[in-house]
Write a protein that holds these residues in place. Sequence first.
Motif, mmCIF file in Angstrom:
data_model
loop_
_atom_site.group_PDB
_atom_site.id
_atom_site.type_symbol
_atom_site.label_atom_id
_atom_site.label_comp_id
_atom_site.label_asym_id
_atom_site.label_seq_id
_atom_site.Cartn_x
_atom_site.Cartn_y
_atom_site.Cartn_z
ATOM 1 N N SER A 362 0.814 -1.215 0.000
ATOM 2 C CA SER A 362 0.000 0.000 0.000
ATOM 3 C C SER A 362 0.847 1.264 0.000
ATOM 4 C CB SER A 362 -0.931 0.006 1.214
ATOM 5 O OG SER A 362 -0.192 -0.064 2.422
ATOM 6 N N ALA A 363 2.158 1.134 0.151
ATOM 7 C CA ALA A 363 3.038 2.304 0.172
ATOM 8 C C ALA A 363 4.145 2.208 -0.873
ATOM 9 C CB ALA A 363 3.664 2.463 1.560
ATOM 10 N N ASN A 364 4.101 1.175 -1.722
ATOM 11 C CA ASN A 364 5.166 0.989 -2.708
ATOM 12 C C ASN A 364 5.222 2.173 -3.655
ATOM 13 O OD1 ASN A 364 6.562 0.010 -5.190
ATOM 14 N ND2 ASN A 364 6.676 -1.877 -3.999
ATOM 15 N N PRO A 365 6.386 2.798 -3.849
ATOM 16 C CA PRO A 365 6.472 3.974 -4.721
ATOM 17 C C PRO A 365 6.002 3.727 -6.151
ATOM 18 C CG PRO A 365 8.466 3.732 -3.420
ATOM 19 C CD PRO A 365 7.665 2.485 -3.198
ATOM 20 N N HIS A 366 6.100 2.487 -6.638
ATOM 21 C CA HIS A 366 5.654 2.206 -7.999
ATOM 22 C C HIS A 366 4.152 2.424 -8.156
ATOM 23 C CE1 HIS A 366 9.498 0.621 -9.386
ATOM 24 N NE2 HIS A 366 9.586 -0.050 -8.247
ATOM 25 N N SER A 367 3.414 2.363 -7.063
ATOM 26 C CA SER A 367 1.967 2.591 -7.150
ATOM 27 C C SER A 367 1.607 4.067 -7.016
ATOM 28 C CB SER A 367 1.236 1.781 -6.070
ATOM 29 O OG SER A 367 1.634 2.192 -4.784
#
Length: 802
Positions: A362-367
Amino acid sequence: MKKKTSAPRLLGDSQLAQIDAWWRAANYLSVGQIYLLDNPLLREPLLPDHIKPRLLGHWGTTPGLNFIYAHLNRAIMQRDLDTIYVMGPGHGGPGPVAASWLEGTYTETYPDITQDADGMRRLFRQFSFPGGIPSHVAPETPGSIHEGGELGYALSHAYGAAFDNPDLIVAAVVGDGEAETGPLAASWQSNKFVDPARDGTVLPILHLNGYKIANPTVLARITPEELDHLLRGYGHTPFYVEGDDPTQMHHDFARALDACLDAIHEIKARARDGDVRRPLWPMIVLRSPKGWTGPKVVDGKKVEGSWRSHQVPFTQAREDDEHRAILEEWMRSYRPEELFDSDGAPIEAIATLHPDGDRRMSANPHSNGGILLRGLRMPDFRDHAVAVSSPGTTTGESTRVLGGLLRDVMLANMENFRVFAPDENNSNRLDAVLEATDRAWNAATVADDDHLAVDGRVMEILSEHTLQGWLEGYLLTGRHGFFSCYEGFIHIVDSMFNQHAKWLTTTNRIPWRRPVASLNYLLTSHVWRQDNNGFSHQDPGFIDHVVNKKPDVIRVYLPPDANTLLSVADHCLRSRQYVNVIIAGKQPQLQFLTMEQAIEHCTKGIGIWEWASSDDGQEPDIVMACAGDVPTMETLAAVMILKSHFPDLRIRVVNVVDLMRLKDDRAHPHGLSDQDFDALFTTHAPVVFAYHGYPTLIHRLTYRRANHANLHVHGYQEEGTTTTPFDMCVLNEIDRFHLAINAIDLIPRLRDISGHAREELRNALIRHHVYIREHGQDLPEIREWTWSQDGGGAPLTDDRPR
């Protein structure tokens, strides 16, 4: 046959208990979002006022999404994976909201939604509630790049995210209803375009829960052998997990997931050692009941494992005591007192079943791709300028010139820029880009193939849906791209454009969502040069579709020649948070502006072409306006006709590059003020406007203007066939002769002196009609026409030998 997974148990007792507790907590929070206004921890019996008056949401797919999420978290932590989660059944929105709350990301993003009882109450209340959040996976959901309304695009978005992200794993859940769509069926072929060494990995998880809204799903009802053959035919090694007993399912899914991750590790290791042959990528088939862990029977009818659990399993919990009792029993079955402490925060076992920081899905920079976005290293587009010594006297292929610029952009950005086209890159005259890279291809090749390579960066597949999905996934994870397509076929992605435009509009209002690179379309082989393919290929209506969207995210450009196309393309490639639509022909055409003039004209977006006008700053007798390359040429030819017959006529030529300049500045950021619009078009002079698309759009854009009543628009009238280029214009009355006749008829002082000119123009139309049917091509004076400042040029009546 199926690959068996229900062998020895993999998880230890404590690990199993932790994963199951996390899953129960996520399910509890998901049900609470659908049903509850208050009493979030059931610290008192449920009362009618605790229930929302309107129950909205989708339960059926949500427990499966939560189940997968829990197991992915376990794997990410054990293996330190960089993973994002794409949920094809995006209407299961309660799940990822619950997951991000459990991971702490939701509270970091929305500080008022705290990890306690009061924050849980707010979490529940906001879901599908006025002033709150949508019921599906939406831009507001941390960790999402896939809108819940985008049924059919999960895999293409996932692969777009994986391209050029070598260490990223994209877990992509494909719903079995979604699997019936055409876009999803085509996107299974995406694995033939993956470079195992340079690209990331997509792990498809086909979730078979058996039902759509009211019907069974195809893939859940075919035999296991047939399903297995299908998935292997797509290029995957499937691992099967099926059942309804949570304990056994946890063990089986953990084994399948670990087997897939081991296989991915081996494939990537071989690829980095030089073996880039296309492998059979692993995938998981999860077969679980729809509405798993929900009520089994309501009102004597089956719910769990049936279509009745698809949305809200029962809807009278506020009014009906029995339904409310079922809801309370359902929610208490998750044992919330074991999952949340006295303050309402997740217990430690749950709060620690997620990785730290950016490793959280939920915090992955890719998202949130704008965080990772780097600007393109842009070459100087002026280096590709077409020499124009005199307007309208030399020819060039505008999109071929653009291809040279795209080649140089590619050479400078070989890690974060790709071009996309449905088998049309060369047809659209962009083949210069193949001097920098090849077409991506990881299937069989033969000696006569052209520019195919595993590490190619030109993405071509004959599926506009798949290309659009790849590009969207690529952009939303922080990269840049360019999509060229035949204008008549871009409508195939109308709904995908809709969702992307809505995504951009929504994210403009979300401070934590960082701007991403614009989605850039080049529409070519356009309506006025589809005379060879005929009526079926002629449709300029995508523009109309685009301008229906919010003005803060859409732009439409109609450059009339190569230098203006270069200037527009440079601007679009540098831009953020827009959908840019560029329409430009690929055939040889006259060139009008020097590069310096093109930059000036494109910067303004609209302007008077002084060199083509004869009003000398006075009030014009007629304004001849144009937007589009062919309409511009026909307008200039009409101007020459008018000048030759009426030398003292005061004509003003206005060319439009940025279509949104026609709107007023209250309706669009690029719109002209009324004062600026009137300065160009006057307040009462007649205007003949030759437009690339459907005439009604120009009226829609200008209906507030003072001179709208005097606006006479020529455009596409749904007339077309296999004919000559000029005849396409004649059939739709956008040709020079019809434009000139219309102008003559609108100028009062010509009414009594224009008879001979009108007669000659009508005769020219008849002669054109006869000539093309005898010779199969346009008249020489049409084919050889060039601009002349004095209004001369080829005469209307030409007695040269044929």
